[in-house]
Structures are given as C-alpha cells and as structure tokens.
Design a protein around this motif. Structure first.
Motif, PDB file in Angstrom:
ATOM      1  N   THR A 174      46.644  32.804  39.608  1.00 35.81           N
ATOM      2  CA  THR A 174      46.972  33.122  41.009  1.00 35.81           C
ATOM      3  C   THR A 174      46.279  34.378  41.509  1.00 35.81           C
ATOM      4  OG1 THR A 174      48.936  34.409  40.364  1.00 35.81           O
ATOM      5  CG2 THR A 174      49.234  32.045  40.715  1.00 35.81           C
ATOM      6  N   CYS A 175      45.740  35.170  40.596  1.00 35.87           N
ATOM      7  CA  CYS A 175      45.063  36.401  40.999  1.00 35.87           C
ATOM      8  C   CYS A 175      44.045  36.790  39.926  1.00 35.87           C
ATOM      9  CB  CYS A 175      46.064  37.536  41.221  1.00 35.87           C
ATOM     10  SG  CYS A 175      47.071  37.926  39.764  1.00 35.87           S
ATOM     11  N   VAL A 176      43.208  37.773  40.240  1.00 36.48           N
ATOM     12  CA  VAL A 176      42.153  38.213  39.323  1.00 36.48           C
ATOM     13  C   VAL A 176      42.653  39.410  38.523  1.00 36.48           C
ATOM     14  CG1 VAL A 176      39.769  39.031  39.141  1.00 36.48           C
ATOM     15  CG2 VAL A 176      40.395  37.404  40.936  1.00 36.48           C
ATOM     16  N   GLN A 177      42.605  39.296  37.202  1.00 35.84           N
ATOM     17  CA  GLN A 177      43.064  40.370  36.319  1.00 35.84           C
ATOM     18  C   GLN A 177      41.939  41.363  36.049  1.00 35.84           C
ATOM     19  OE1 GLN A 177      44.185  37.098  33.793  1.00 35.84           O
ATOM     20  NE2 GLN A 177      46.196  37.988  33.405  1.00 35.84           N
ATOM     21  N   PRO A 178      42.303  42.619  35.749  1.00 32.79           N
ATOM     22  CA  PRO A 178      41.295  43.671  35.580  1.00 32.79           C
ATOM     23  C   PRO A 178      40.591  43.665  34.220  1.00 32.79           C
ATOM     24  CG  PRO A 178      43.467  44.602  35.307  1.00 32.79           C
ATOM     25  CD  PRO A 178      43.682  43.172  35.696  1.00 32.79           C
ATOM     26  N   VAL A 179      40.023  42.508  33.870  1.00 33.00           N
ATOM     27  CA  VAL A 179      39.184  42.389  32.673  1.00 33.00           C
ATOM     28  C   VAL A 179      38.028  41.469  33.057  1.00 33.00           C
ATOM     29  CG1 VAL A 179      39.040  41.717  30.257  1.00 33.00           C
ATOM     30  CG2 VAL A 179      41.195  42.598  31.156  1.00 33.00           C
ATOM     31  N   ASN A 180      36.865  42.087  33.343  1.00 29.74           N
ATOM     32  CA  ASN A 180      35.721  41.316  33.843  1.00 29.74           C
ATOM     33  C   ASN A 180      36.114  40.498  35.066  1.00 29.74           C
ATOM     34  OD1 ASN A 180      33.535  42.064  32.228  1.00 29.74           O
ATOM     35  ND2 ASN A 180      34.157  40.702  30.575  1.00 29.74           N
ATOM     36  N   GLY A 181      36.969  41.078  35.900  1.00 23.79           N
ATOM     37  CA  GLY A 181      37.498  40.339  37.043  1.00 23.79           C
ATOM     38  C   GLY A 181      36.698  40.559  38.309  1.00 23.79           C
ATOM     39  N   LEU A 182      35.666  39.735  38.507  1.00 22.97           N
ATOM     40  CA  LEU A 182      34.841  39.856  39.715  1.00 22.97           C
ATOM     41  C   LEU A 182      35.665  39.486  40.934  1.00 22.97           C
ATOM     42  CD1 LEU A 182      31.890  40.347  40.744  1.00 22.97           C
ATOM     43  CD2 LEU A 182      31.604  37.858  40.649  1.00 22.97           C
ATOM     44  N   CYS A 183      35.704  40.404  41.889  1.00 23.76           N
ATOM     45  CA  CYS A 183      36.484  40.123  43.105  1.00 23.76           C
ATOM     46  C   CYS A 183      35.611  40.072  44.357  1.00 23.76           C
ATOM     47  CB  CYS A 183      37.586  41.175  43.274  1.00 23.76           C
ATOM     48  SG  CYS A 183      36.991  42.882  43.217  1.00 23.76           S
ATOM     49  N   TYR A 184      34.408  40.644  44.255  1.00 18.91           N
ATOM     50  CA  TYR A 184      33.477  40.579  45.383  1.00 18.91           C
ATOM     51  C   TYR A 184      32.080  40.380  44.830  1.00 18.91           C
ATOM     52  CZ  TYR A 184      30.603  41.878  49.388  1.00 18.91           C
ATOM     53  OH  TYR A 184      29.662  41.875  50.397  1.00 18.91           O
ATOM     54  N   SER A 185      31.405  39.341  45.292  1.00 21.33           N
ATOM     55  CA  SER A 185      30.052  39.040  44.842  1.00 21.33           C
ATOM     56  C   SER A 185      29.060  39.441  45.913  1.00 21.33           C
ATOM     57  CB  SER A 185      29.909  37.544  44.539  1.00 21.33           C
ATOM     58  OG  SER A 185      28.564  37.212  44.270  1.00 21.33           O
ATOM     59  N   ALA A 186      28.213  40.418  45.560  1.00 23.50           N
ATOM     60  CA  ALA A 186      27.187  40.848  46.507  1.00 23.50           C
ATOM     61  C   ALA A 186      26.138  39.768  46.693  1.00 23.50           C
ATOM     62  CB  ALA A 186      26.537  42.138  46.005  1.00 23.50           C
ATOM     63  N   ASP A 187      25.978  38.912  45.713  1.00 27.24           N
ATOM     64  CA  ASP A 187      24.958  37.872  45.776  1.00 27.24           C
ATOM     65  C   ASP A 187      25.243  36.888  46.899  1.00 27.24           C
ATOM     66  OD1 ASP A 187      22.660  36.421  44.737  1.00 27.24           O
ATOM     67  OD2 ASP A 187      24.119  34.944  44.021  1.00 27.24           O
ATOM     68  N   ILE A 188      26.515  36.535  47.083  1.00 30.32           N
ATOM     69  CA  ILE A 188      26.864  35.589  48.152  1.00 30.32           C
ATOM     70  C   ILE A 188      27.545  36.304  49.317  1.00 30.32           C
ATOM     71  CG2 ILE A 188      27.072  33.646  46.576  1.00 30.32           C
ATOM     72  CD1 ILE A 188      30.069  34.009  46.566  1.00 30.32           C
ATOM     73  N   GLY A 189      27.817  37.610  49.132  1.00 36.12           N
ATOM     74  CA  GLY A 189      28.383  38.411  50.215  1.00 36.12           C
ATOM     75  C   GLY A 189      29.797  38.036  50.607  1.00 36.12           C
ATOM     76  N   GLN A 190      30.636  37.719  49.652  1.00 35.81           N
ATOM     77  CA  GLN A 190      32.011  37.386  49.996  1.00 35.81           C
ATOM     78  C   GLN A 190      32.983  37.706  48.862  1.00 35.81           C
ATOM     79  OE1 GLN A 190      31.434  33.094  50.663  1.00 35.81           O
ATOM     80  NE2 GLN A 190      32.785  32.694  48.913  1.00 35.81           N
ATOM     81  N   VAL A 191      34.261  37.831  49.252  1.00 37.16           N
ATOM     82  CA  VAL A 191      35.332  38.063  48.288  1.00 37.16           C
ATOM     83  C   VAL A 191      35.567  36.769  47.521  1.00 37.16           C
ATOM     84  CG1 VAL A 191      37.766  38.637  48.012  1.00 37.16           C
ATOM     85  CG2 VAL A 191      36.395  39.843  49.728  1.00 37.16           C
ATOM     86  N   VAL A 192      35.674  36.867  46.190  1.00 39.29           N
ATOM     87  CA  VAL A 192      35.834  35.661  45.368  1.00 39.29           C
ATOM     88  C   VAL A 192      37.212  35.592  44.710  1.00 39.29           C
ATOM     89  CG1 VAL A 192      33.378  35.419  44.928  1.00 39.29           C
ATOM     90  CG2 VAL A 192      34.759  36.835  43.399  1.00 39.29           C
ATOM     91  N   GLY A 193      38.060  36.576  45.017  1.00 38.27           N
ATOM     92  CA  GLY A 193      39.395  36.532  44.434  1.00 38.27           C
ATOM     93  C   GLY A 193      40.217  37.746  44.826  1.00 38.27           C
ATOM     94  N   THR A 194      41.529  37.604  44.725  1.00 38.28           N
ATOM     95  CA  THR A 194      42.446  38.697  45.035  1.00 38.28           C
ATOM     96  C   THR A 194      42.938  39.325  43.738  1.00 38.28           C
ATOM     97  OG1 THR A 194      43.190  37.547  47.042  1.00 38.28           O
ATOM     98  CG2 THR A 194      44.602  39.316  46.187  1.00 38.28           C
ATOM     99  N   CYS A 195      42.872  40.649  43.661  1.00 37.25           N
ATOM    100  CA  CYS A 195      43.271  41.349  42.438  1.00 37.25           C
ATOM    101  C   CYS A 195      44.778  41.247  42.214  1.00 37.25           C
ATOM    102  CB  CYS A 195      42.868  42.826  42.521  1.00 37.25           C
ATOM    103  SG  CYS A 195      41.082  43.070  42.603  1.00 37.25           S
ATOM    104  N   CYS A 196      45.165  41.168  40.968  1.00 35.18           N
ATOM    105  CA  CYS A 196      46.580  41.143  40.619  1.00 35.18           C
ATOM    106  C   CYS A 196      47.207  42.512  40.913  1.00 35.18           C
ATOM    107  CB  CYS A 196      46.746  40.807  39.137  1.00 35.18           C
ATOM    108  SG  CYS A 196      46.208  39.142  38.672  1.00 35.18           S
TER     109      CYS A 196
END
Length: 312
Positions: A174-196
């Motif tokens: 349900t959310c992105v955990q703080p272990v290699n947790g990409l939340c914003y990709s500069a390559d596609i310019g968008q948020v890819v997940g919500t941090c826990c």
C-alpha cells in the motif's frame, strides 16, 4: 419174462423212470472297490457249481468265472501357490536437542584467543575478518533479526522480504518502504509511489542538486541501519553513518533503563498540508509534514535550517 428196458435203471427191483436231481449252489459275490489317489480297481468273482448225480456216478463240475474290471482314474491336481511379500518400513525419528550458546551477531570464533561457540539456528558462524567470526545467516525468515546496532548486518532476508527496523519484514503493497524505495523518477518525471508513515520522499544526496531521483527515507537514530546503497535515510544531527551504522559523534556509553507504557488511541485527525517554502524535513527531527503540492515537492535543500522545504 419181459426184460426191463436197458435204458431204464433199476430201482428197488422195480423198473422206473430215471430221476435227475439238480443241486444249485448260489454264491454271493462281494464286490470290493479299492480306490487310491490314481487307480480304482473293481474285481467281480462269479462261481457256479453244478452237481449231477446218477445211480452210480456223481460228477461235480465247478465253473469259476472271474471278471476283473480295472478302472484308471487320472486326477489332475492344480496347486496354486500364492506368495505374499509384506514389506514393513520402519521410520525412526531421532530428535536431537540443539545445543547452541551464541545468538545472532555474537562472536562465535576468535582465532587469536581460541574462543569458539555454536550459533543458534538459523545463524551460522561467518568470518568477518581474518581473526573473528560472527553469527550471521542467509535467506532469513520473516521476523528473524537481520541487523544489530553493534554488529551491523546479520545477513540477508529471503526474497521478497526486506530488512527494516532490524528484522526481516514483508513488503508493503500500500505504500513505499524506506529500503530502495523509489518514490519519484526523474526519468519519467512523475511520482511512482507514496512513502509509508515515518518516511519522506527526498533525493539521495541532499547536498547535490543534480540528484533528481528521490527515495522514501527516514531520519535515523543512533544504532540504526544507514546503508547508503539501500537509500535508507539520514542519521540524526550529531551522528554519522559509519559502516552502515548511525554512530554518535562522541564515543560514549550510556546505560539506560526505560519502562514504557503503551496506550493505543484511535483518533481521526485532518492534517493541514505545508505551504510553499515551509520546512518539510529536519535532519534533527525527521519529517515535518506533507507539502500541499505533493510529497515530491519537498525537495528544496535549506542548509541553514539543516533540512528541506517545500518547493515554491
């Protein structure tokens, strides 16, 4: 005188007709049947005796007739032999009580001082230097200790689990955990997940504005895992990341006994978002809130405030 007829015998001085006496002897025949397993023989014996008596001669004629009947009976016996083989498998389960005296992260071997011990499952004695070995593991199960504030990493967690808060933890869907947790990709310019909860979306290098990708990270207390290769976060002010462990700047030892009483209260609270230029991250206290423009907008480094603020 008239002589007697020659063919007639005399009897008592008087001529008379010849008398014939026939004696019949009846023989009772007993039939004996003898049966063996292969041959049966029936024997019948018939004996006839005829006695003819004249005035001067008695002739006895005995005729014996023997009839032998041999009956051969062939008996075919079929013997069926059934061989039943019963295989009995005996399984002996031997329960051996494991003896171990070393827990996760403990020193299990020191070649200088001839110190040795046995690691408790699922950990094994693993060399960390030329001299010392510690109890560590591979493919650790959920709930197993995977990090120690003194020993550091205790091994790897079985896929797809991750080492979070010192134990192997299941990935959150349900959310992105703080272990290699990409939340914003500069390559596609968008948020890819919500941090826990408890983590924030920030660049890997806070001091390098060229770093565009952002990861869910935490402000880490002393003794926590700060492995930079896993983008876990930043050690609190006054501590540094040394060998992937947040270590206090001053080398001190403190013994503290804490009694904690936990009270669980369910409260529904509406939290206001942070306006542009508002501080959203402090290296001393962690996340300060969510920017109104979104999690990814907490990306303006504020060196003076030692943290980040929301983009204008």
């Amino acid at each position: 005188p008239i002589p007697c007829v020659p063919c007639l015998p005399r009897l008592g001085g008087v001529c008379s007709a010849a008398a014939t006496t026939t004696t019949t002897t009846t023989t009772t025949t007993t039939t004996a049947t003898t049966t063996t397993t292969t041959t049966a023989t029936t024997t019948t014996t018939s004996t006839t005796t005829t006695s003819t008596t004249t005035t001067s001669t008695t002739t006895t004629t005995t005729t014996t007739s023997t009839t032998t009947t041999t009956t051969t009976t062939t008996t075919t016996t079929t013997v069926t032999t059934t061989t039943t083989t019963t295989t009995t498998t005996t399984t002996t389960t031997t329960t051996t009580t494991e003896f171990c005296d070393k827990q996760a992260g403990d020193l299990c071997l020191d070649t200088r001082y001839d110190i040795s011990g046995t690691c408790c499952s699922p950990y094994t004695c693993t060399s960390v230097t030329d001299v010392s070995s510690l109890c560590k593991g591979e493919s650790l199960a959920l709930g197993d200790a995977c990090f120690d504030k003194d020993a550091g990493s205790l091994g790897t967690c079985a896929d797809p689990n991750i080492c979070l808060n010192d134990v192997c933890t299941a990935k959150d869907t349900t959310c992105v955990q703080p272990v290699n947790g990409l939340c914003y990709s500069a390559d596609i310019g968008q948020v890819v997940g919500t941090c826990c909860s408890g983590s924030f979306c920030a660049p890997v290098d806070l001091y390098d504005p060229a770093t565009k990708d952002q990861f869910c990270q935490q402000v880490l207390d002393i003794g926590m895992n700060c492995n930079e290769a896993e983008h876990r976060g930043f050690c609190k002010t006054g501590s540094f990341c040394i060998d992937s462990i947040c270590t206090a700047a001053a080398d001190t030892t403190t013994s503290t006994t804490t009694t904690t009483t936990t009270t669980t209260t369910t409260t529904t609270t509406t939290i206001a978002c942070l306006a542009a230029d508002a501080a959203c991250l402090s290296f001393a206290s962690g996340s300060l809130g969510t920017c109104c423009a979104g999690t990814a907008s907490c990306n303006v480094f504020d060196a003076a405030a030692q943290g980040y603020k929301c983009a204008p």
